[in-house]
Motif scaffolding. Structure first.
Motif, PDB file in Angstrom:
ATOM      1  N   SER A  53       1.693   2.708 -45.376  1.00  0.00           N
ATOM      2  CA  SER A  53       2.972   2.554 -45.665  1.00  0.00           C
ATOM      3  C   SER A  53       3.723   2.152 -44.285  1.00  0.00           C
ATOM      4  O   SER A  53       4.868   1.657 -44.305  1.00  0.00           O
ATOM      5  CB  SER A  53       3.850   4.006 -45.990  1.00  0.00           C
ATOM      6  N   ASN A  54       3.159   2.344 -43.272  1.00  0.00           N
ATOM      7  CA  ASN A  54       3.643   1.707 -41.736  1.00  0.00           C
ATOM      8  C   ASN A  54       4.075   0.397 -41.752  1.00  0.00           C
ATOM      9  O   ASN A  54       4.781  -0.247 -40.950  1.00  0.00           O
ATOM     10  CB  ASN A  54       2.888   2.570 -40.601  1.00  0.00           C
ATOM     11  N   GLY A  55       3.257  -0.592 -42.767  1.00  0.00           N
ATOM     12  CA  GLY A  55       3.467  -1.869 -42.672  1.00  0.00           C
ATOM     13  C   GLY A  55       4.504  -2.478 -43.474  1.00  0.00           C
ATOM     14  O   GLY A  55       4.569  -3.496 -43.633  1.00  0.00           O
ATOM     15  N   TRP A  56       5.099  -1.570 -44.456  1.00  0.00           N
ATOM     16  CA  TRP A  56       6.222  -1.971 -45.223  1.00  0.00           C
ATOM     17  C   TRP A  56       7.562  -2.299 -44.507  1.00  0.00           C
ATOM     18  O   TRP A  56       7.788  -1.672 -43.732  1.00  0.00           O
ATOM     19  CB  TRP A  56       6.387  -0.877 -46.341  1.00  0.00           C
ATOM     20  N   THR A  57       7.992  -3.464 -44.889  1.00  0.00           N
ATOM     21  CA  THR A  57       9.323  -3.933 -44.421  1.00  0.00           C
ATOM     22  C   THR A  57      10.410  -3.764 -45.416  1.00  0.00           C
ATOM     23  O   THR A  57      11.643  -3.648 -45.062  1.00  0.00           O
ATOM     24  CB  THR A  57       9.127  -5.378 -43.932  1.00  0.00           C
ATOM     25  N   ASP A  58      10.217  -3.569 -46.757  1.00  0.00           N
ATOM     26  CA  ASP A  58      11.314  -3.553 -47.779  1.00  0.00           C
ATOM     27  C   ASP A  58      11.862  -2.095 -47.690  1.00  0.00           C
ATOM     28  O   ASP A  58      11.153  -1.085 -47.223  1.00  0.00           O
ATOM     29  CB  ASP A  58      10.648  -3.889 -49.072  1.00  0.00           C
ATOM     30  N   LEU A  59      13.213  -1.865 -48.026  1.00  0.00           N
ATOM     31  CA  LEU A  59      13.639  -0.793 -48.356  1.00  0.00           C
ATOM     32  C   LEU A  59      12.727   0.143 -49.615  1.00  0.00           C
ATOM     33  O   LEU A  59      13.152   1.432 -49.353  1.00  0.00           O
ATOM     34  CB  LEU A  59      14.986  -0.934 -48.810  1.00  0.00           C
TER      35      LEU A  59
END
Length: 718
Positions: free
Chosen positions: A546-552
Motif C-alpha cells: 500500500s505504500n506504493g499507491w498514489t490514488d486516493l
C-alpha cells in the motif's frame, strides 16, 4: 403462550419392550412447569435444585408423541421450545434426566421360563453345541430407527451410523458426504441397503429421508471389523479410561471381544488407548502448563492484546486471542463487518478454530480475533461472542455474517443487543437452497431456481425481490416456504438492516485452513502461534504494497468507480433545488440526494461507493467524486488498518526469515504422533543386542573380513 406440566424422572433405567418401544422404570420423580419462553439454563437450574445434582454431567431427554422408540435430547433453547410445542395439548409430559456417560437402555425379553434378561446379554450357540455368553451392543443396534429420525447435525448422524454398523455387523461407504446431505450404502456385493439423510424442510434438523428395509448380505462381520478403527476404539473406551486410568490394553481387547465380538490384537488396543489418553489429558496438561505461560508472553510482547483461557467443567479448555494490532486495524481501517467461521484442519482433529474476520478496502480478509475450542457448539460460539464483545472498544453497530449453523444467527442479537445485525452467508444460502430442490427436476429447472434466488439476494428494491420470490413460488410452494423461513432481512439487499458494503461472503475458511494445515498434529500453543506468524507476515506484506499507491482510493475501489463513471456520462441530469437531482436512466427517473448520500436506486447506500446516477450528478456539478466515497475504500484508511504490527514472541521457537523482515517463528516441529503407512525404511535396532558378530573368512579362517576381500594368496593345487 405455550406451557406444559413436565414430570422429571431421574435415577431409573429405560426398558425396551418386544416391539422396540421404551419404558422408564424406577427412579425418583418431580413435577415442574415449563413455559415456551423458558431458557434451558433456567430449567437446568431448577432440576439441579430438585435432585441436588450437577446438571453438567446430565442430559435432558423426552419422547415425541406416539413415538416411544427414540429419546430426543434437549441441547439448547430451541429444542426446549420445540418440546413444549409438541406437548402443549397434553395434560403432562415426561422428561428424563440421564447421565451423559451412561444413557443406559434395558430390553426386557420374556423367555419360556418367564425370566427377564439384560439387553446387553445374549446366548450364542457354538459349533460344539455349547453355549457362549457374549455382550453385544443392542442399544447401538437400535440407534437408527428409520425414515423421519432427526439428528442435531451431519456429524451426529455419521457417528450414529458408525455405531449402528458396528452393532449390526456390516460395513458401508459414503456415496455423498457434506454439510447438507449424507448418503451411505452397504459395501457387500449386490446388497441394496442404502440410507440417505439431509436437512429437513424447516432447515432446523438433520433428518433421515430414505432408508432400505433390510440387508441381503446377511450382515456377516469379520472378527476384525474395519470400522473398528483406532479412533473408534478410543471413543468406546474413553469414559471407562477416565474412571480407570490403568485400563490395560489386554483388558480392552477382552472387553471389546465380549461386548462387540471384535477380535483386536494387543497393538490395536494399545493405540486406541493412546489416542483416548491423548484426547482426555493432553488439553488439561497444556491448560495447566503451557497456556498460562503463553498468555503472559502474549501480554508482555504485544501490550494491549487480549488472551484469555477458560476451562468449562467436563470439556477441554477454550483459548481466545485478539492482538492489539488487529483490534486497532479493525477499529480504524476496516468496515464494521465481521464474518464468523469455524475451521477444521486434518492436522488438528481435536480442535476447531472459531474466527472473526473483517474486510479491508481491497475486499481481502482481515483477521480480528480467533479462539481454539473443542467444537463449534452454540455454547462455544456464545462464549466467543461474549469475549469478542468485551474486546471491541467502540459501540458502533456491526454486521455479522455467518453460515447460520447451530442457531448462531439468533445468538448474535442476544449478545450484541442493538449493535449487532445478523446476516446469512450468501454462498452458504445458495448451497442450502440447492439442497432443497427436488432431485427429479431437470438441471435446467434447478439452474433457473438458483438464478431467481441470486436476483432476490442482490435485488435493491422490494418489488424486484417480490418478483423473484414469485417465480420460485410458482415452481415450488415448499421451497418458497423454506426460503421465507430463512428471513430475507438477513440476506437480501432489499430488506437487509445492517451494512455489508457489497461483501456477501468470505474466503476466511480456505485461508485459515491453509495456514494450519501441516503434516503434524498441532497443540493449542503451536496452532495459535502459527496463526500469529501468518497474520504478522500478512500485515507486513500488505503494508509494504500500500505504500506504493498514489490514488486516493484503493485499486479495486478505484476500478469500480471508473466503470460506473463510463456509464454515468450517458445519463441525463435534471437539476432541482438544493442538493436533490433527477437522473434519467432508460426511461427510469432516479432521485439523487447529494447531502444525504442517497439515490433512489439504493446502490450508493448498499455498496458505500457512488452509483452511476450519483457520478452523473458529480460530473454535471463539478463535485469531487472522492469526497462522496465511504472512507473504508480510501488508501489512507487501508494503511491505517495495517499501520500497527504484531510483535514476535522470540522465546517460543526458532527464528526464520519471513518476507523481507526477520520474523521469529514460534512453531517448533512437533514429534510425529502417527506411524506412517508402509514398511519401515530400516529395521529398528534391538537394544538387547550390544555386540555385533564379526565375519569369518572361509579361506584363511580369520575374523574381520570375508573370502571376497581376503588378501592371502591363493594356493596352487599339487
Amino acid at each position: 403462550m405455550g406451557k406444559v406440566l413436565a414430570i422429571c424422572q431421574m435415577g431409573g433405567e429405560f426398558v425396551q419392550n418386544k416391539d422396540g418401544t421404551l419404558t422408564y422404570s424406577g427412579g425418583e420423580a418431580h413435577a415442574v412447569d415449563i413455559e415456551r419462553d423458558m431458557a434451558l439454563d433456567e430449567l437446568r437450574n431448577e432440576i439441579s435444585g430438585m435432585f441436588n445434582c450437577n446438571m453438567e454431567a446430565y442430559s435432558i431427554k423426552y419422547f415425541l408423541p406416539n413415538n416411544k422408540k427414540t429419546a430426543i435430547t434437549v441441547s439448547n433453547d430451541k429444542d426446549l421450545k420445540r418440546m413444549v410445542d409438541f406437548h402443549v395439548n397434553s395434560d403432562t409430559t415426561d422428561i428424563y434426566i440421564m447421565k451423559k456417560a451412561e444413557n443406559r437402555v434395558i430390553r426386557s425379553v420374556v423367555a419360556d421360563s418367564d425370566t427377564t434378561t439384560d439387553m446387553t446379554t445374549t446366548t450364542l450357540a457354538t459349533v460344539d453345541g455349547s453355549s457362549k455368553r457374549r455382550r453385544v451392543s443392542v442399544d447401538w443396534a437400535n440407534l437408527i430407527t428409520g425414515v423421519g429420525q432427526v439428528f442435531e447435525s451431519p456429524k451426529a448422524f455419521r457417528d450414529t451410523l458408525h455405531k449402528y454398523a458396528v452393532a449390526n455387523k456390516f460395513t458401508y461407504k459414503f456415496v455423498k458426504n457434506d454439510t447438507t446431505r449424507v448418503t451411505a450404502e452397504c459395501t457387500a456385493e449386490d446388497c441394496p441397503w442404502r440410507i440417505h439423510a439431509s436437512k429437513s424442510p424447516a432447515k432446523k434438523e438433520f433428518m433421515i429421508k430414505k432408508m432400505s428395509d433390510e440387508h441381503t448380505c446377511g450382515k456377516e462381520m469379520k472378527r476384525g471389523h474395519r470400522l473398528a478403527s483406532q479412533r473408534w476404539v478410543a471413543s468406546v473406551i474413553k469414559e471407562k479410561l477416565r474412571d480407570s486410568p490403568n485400563y490395560k490394553p489386554k483388558d480392552i481387547a477382552t472387553d471389546l471381544e465380549k461386548e462387540y465380538g471384535l477380535s483386536l490384537n494387543y497393538s490395536q488396543a494399545w493405540r486406541g488407548k493412546f489416542i483416548a489418553k491423548k484426547e482426555l489429558y493432553n488439553s488439561l496438561e497444556e491448560a495447566s502448563g503451557q497456556l498460562p505461560w503463553f498468555i503472559s508472553r502474549i501480554h508482555e510482547t504485544n501490550p494491549g492484546s487480549i488472551a484469555t483461557m477458560d476451562a468449562p467443567e467436563g470439556s477441554k479448555c477454550r483459548f481466545f486471542v485478539a492482538f492489539r494490532a488487529s483490534l486497532e486495524g479493525f477499529e480504524h481501517g476496516c468496515r464494521p463487518l465481521l464474518f464468523l467461521d469455524a475451521i477444521t484442519s486434518k492436522s488438528t482433529r481435536h480442535w476447531r478454530l472459531l474466527v472473526a474476520t473483517a474486510v479491508d478496502g481491497e475486499g481481502e480478509i482481515f483477521p480480528v480475533a480467533f479462539a481454539v475450542v473443542e467444537n463449534d457448539s452454540l455454547e462455544n460460539w456464545r462464549w466467543f461472542l461474549e469475549q469478542l464483545k468485551s474486546t471491541l472498544s467502540s459501540s458502533r453497530a456491526i454486521t455479522f455474517v455467518c453460515n447460520g449453523q447451530n442457531g448462531l444467527l439468533e445468538e448474535i442479537p442476544l449478545v450484541f443487543d442493538e449493535y449487532g445485525y445478523p446476516g446469512y452467508c450468501v454462498n452458504q444460502l445458495i448451497e442450502d437452497f440447492t439442497a432443497q430442490l427436488d432431485e427429479e427436476w431437470t438441471q435446467e429447472v434447478k439452474n433457473d431456481m438458483v438464478d431467481h434466488l441470486r436476483h432476490a439476494i442482490y435485488a435493491l428494491k422490494a418489488e424486484e425481490f417480490n418478483q423473484c420470490l414469485d417465480n420460485i413460488k410458482a415452481q415450488s410452494e415448499e421451497v418458497y416456504q423454506w426460503l421465507m423461513e430463512t428471513k430475507p432481512e438477513r440476506w437480501s439487499d432489499a430488506y437487509f438492516k445492517g451494512l455489508r458494503y457489497g461483501q456477501y461472503s468470505s474466503n476466511a475458511v480456505e485461508i485459515f485452513t491453509d495456514w494450519v494445515s501441516t503434516r503434524y498434529e498441532l497443540s493449542v500453543v503451536q496452532m495459535v502461534d502459527l496463526v500469529r506468524c501468518k497474520i504478522m507476515e500478512m500485515m507486513y506484506t500488505r503494508r509494504e504494497i500500500s505504500n506504493g499507491w498514489t490514488d486516493l482510493l484503493t485499486p479495486s475501489a478505484n476500478r469500480k468507480v471508473q466503470e460506473h463513471m463510463n456509464r454515468a456520462r450517458t445519463l441525463d441530469v435534471v437539476c432541482s433545488a438544493g442538493d436533490v437531482f433527477e437522473v434519467r436512466d432508460d426511461s427510469v427517473n432516479n432521485v439523487v440526494n447529494v447531502e444525504t448520500w442517497e439515490c433512489s436506486c439504493r446502490r450508493w447506500q448498499v455498496d458505500g461507493l457512488p452509483c452511476m446516477h450519483a457520478l452523473a450528478v458529480f460530473e454535471r456539478t463539478d463535485r469531487g467524486v472522492y469526497d462522496y466515497c465511504s472512507k473504508y475504500f480510501t488508501a489512507e484508511c487501508y494503511r491505517l488498518a495495517y499501520s500497527s504490527s504484531i510483535n514476535p514472541i522470540p522465546d517460543v521457537g526458532q527464528p526464520i526469515a519471513c518476507s523481507s523482515e526477520l520474523i521469529h517463528s514460534s512453531v517448533t516441529p512437533p514429534t510425529r504422533t502417527r506411524r506412517m503407512a508402509g514398511r519401515p525404511k530400516e529395521k529398528p535396532a534391538d537394544p538387547r543386542i550390544s555386540i555385533k558378530r564379526s565375519n569369518r573368512c572361509s579361506k584363511c579362517k580369520v575374523y574381520g573380513h570375508n573370502k571376497a576381500t581376503c588378501k592371502m594368496p591363493a594356493q596352487m593345487d599339487i
